[in-house]
Design a protein around this motif. Structure first.
Motif, PDB file in Angstrom:
ATOM      1  N   SER A  74       0.829  -1.209   0.000  1.00 53.64           N
ATOM      2  CA  SER A  74       0.000   0.000   0.000  1.00 53.64           C
ATOM      3  C   SER A  74       0.863   1.258   0.000  1.00 53.64           C
ATOM      4  N   ARG A  75       1.925   1.235   0.792  1.00 51.30           N
ATOM      5  CA  ARG A  75       2.826   2.382   0.837  1.00 51.30           C
ATOM      6  C   ARG A  75       3.536   2.568  -0.500  1.00 51.30           C
ATOM      7  N   LEU A  76       3.933   1.472  -1.122  1.00 48.48           N
ATOM      8  CA  LEU A  76       4.578   1.558  -2.433  1.00 48.48           C
ATOM      9  C   LEU A  76       3.625   2.131  -3.471  1.00 48.48           C
ATOM     10  N   HIS A  77       2.371   1.715  -3.411  1.00 59.63           N
ATOM     11  CA  HIS A  77       1.372   2.242  -4.351  1.00 59.63           C
ATOM     12  C   HIS A  77       1.272   3.761  -4.246  1.00 59.63           C
ATOM     13  N   GLU A  78       1.275   4.263  -3.038  1.00 65.99           N
ATOM     14  CA  GLU A  78       1.223   5.717  -2.841  1.00 65.99           C
ATOM     15  C   GLU A  78       2.469   6.384  -3.406  1.00 65.99           C
ATOM     16  N   ALA A  79       3.633   5.762  -3.197  1.00 68.87           N
ATOM     17  CA  ALA A  79       4.881   6.330  -3.714  1.00 68.87           C
ATOM     18  C   ALA A  79       4.896   6.353  -5.240  1.00 68.87           C
TER      19      ALA A  79
END
Length: 220
Positions: free
Chosen positions: A191-196
């Motif tokens: 999820s954090r990677l998707h935001e990045a």
């Protein structure tokens, strides 16, 4: 379908807007700053297209007399011919993790959510099973990716630079979340990677809805 007046000096990418495999290659081309002519493919069984790729899938890259099909092969070709910026780290463990993550997406997730497979399930089992099947397949792959990458991720999948794993992960995450409504609460790293990824201009430019053949209904 094919633009005969495409600029000869440019690469030609035969693509379809919603194809996540094409999405990977668009992202790679953008990161490397390589201009290309976007060739819209609407009929995969057309004889002219099958001359380029007999299996009838996108993407296909044409570079002069060279014709390369399959997103993994295309990205590695681009990496060898246009090595800057690099899409693979020098560290051999990081390289292996990049290949492993990319392979999970390309071999263990994407083929099972492919339109051909989902259409077969719809016809043989029923339309109500399409979404649960796809979510189950993606969830299994995401469980493996979450375990793999939580030990290696920085800002991106294997550190603070964009590498091969990101090229495969970014489109898969976008497809899972926006097209197939996959619940992401069990995958905090992903999820954090998707935001990045959504903060990267080259990624946003490669998004399906920003392609010339886009149909603006992702949940079809």
């Amino acid at each position: 379908m094919f633009d005969e007046e495409a600029t000869e000096s440019k690469l030609k990418l035969y693509s379809h807007w919603i194809s996540s495999c094409s999405f990977r290659v668009r992202f790679a081309l953008n990161l490397k700053g390589l201009p290309y002519d976007y060739q819209i493919v609407t009929t995969f069984s057309e004889p002219e297209f099958l001359k380029l790729n007999p299996i009838g899938f996108v993407p296909v890259l044409v570079d002069g007399d060279s014709v390369i099909a399959d997103s993994f092969a295309i990205i590695m070709y681009l990496e060898d011919k246009y090595p800057h910026p690099p899409l693979l780290p020098h560290d051999i463990l990081k390289r292996a993790i990049n290949f492993q993550a990319a392979t999970i997406v390309s071999s263990s997730i994407q083929p099972f959510q492919n339109y051909t497979v989902v259409k077969y399930i719809e016809e043989k089992i029923g339309p109500d099973e399409k979404l649960p099947w796809t979510q189950r397949v993606i969830g299994k792959g995401f469980t493996a990716l979450e375990k793999l990458l939580k030990k290696h991720a920085g800002r991106y999948a294997t550190g603070d630079e964009i590498f091969l794993a990101d090229l495969f992960l970014a489109p898969q995450l976008d497809t899972a979340i926006r097209r197939f409504s996959v619940e992401m609460k069990e995958f905090p790293t992903l999820s954090r990677l998707h935001e990045a990824y959504n903060e990267i201009p080259e990624f946003r430019e490669a998004l399906p809805e920003n392609q010339p053949d886009a149909v603006h209904e992702l949940n079809q």
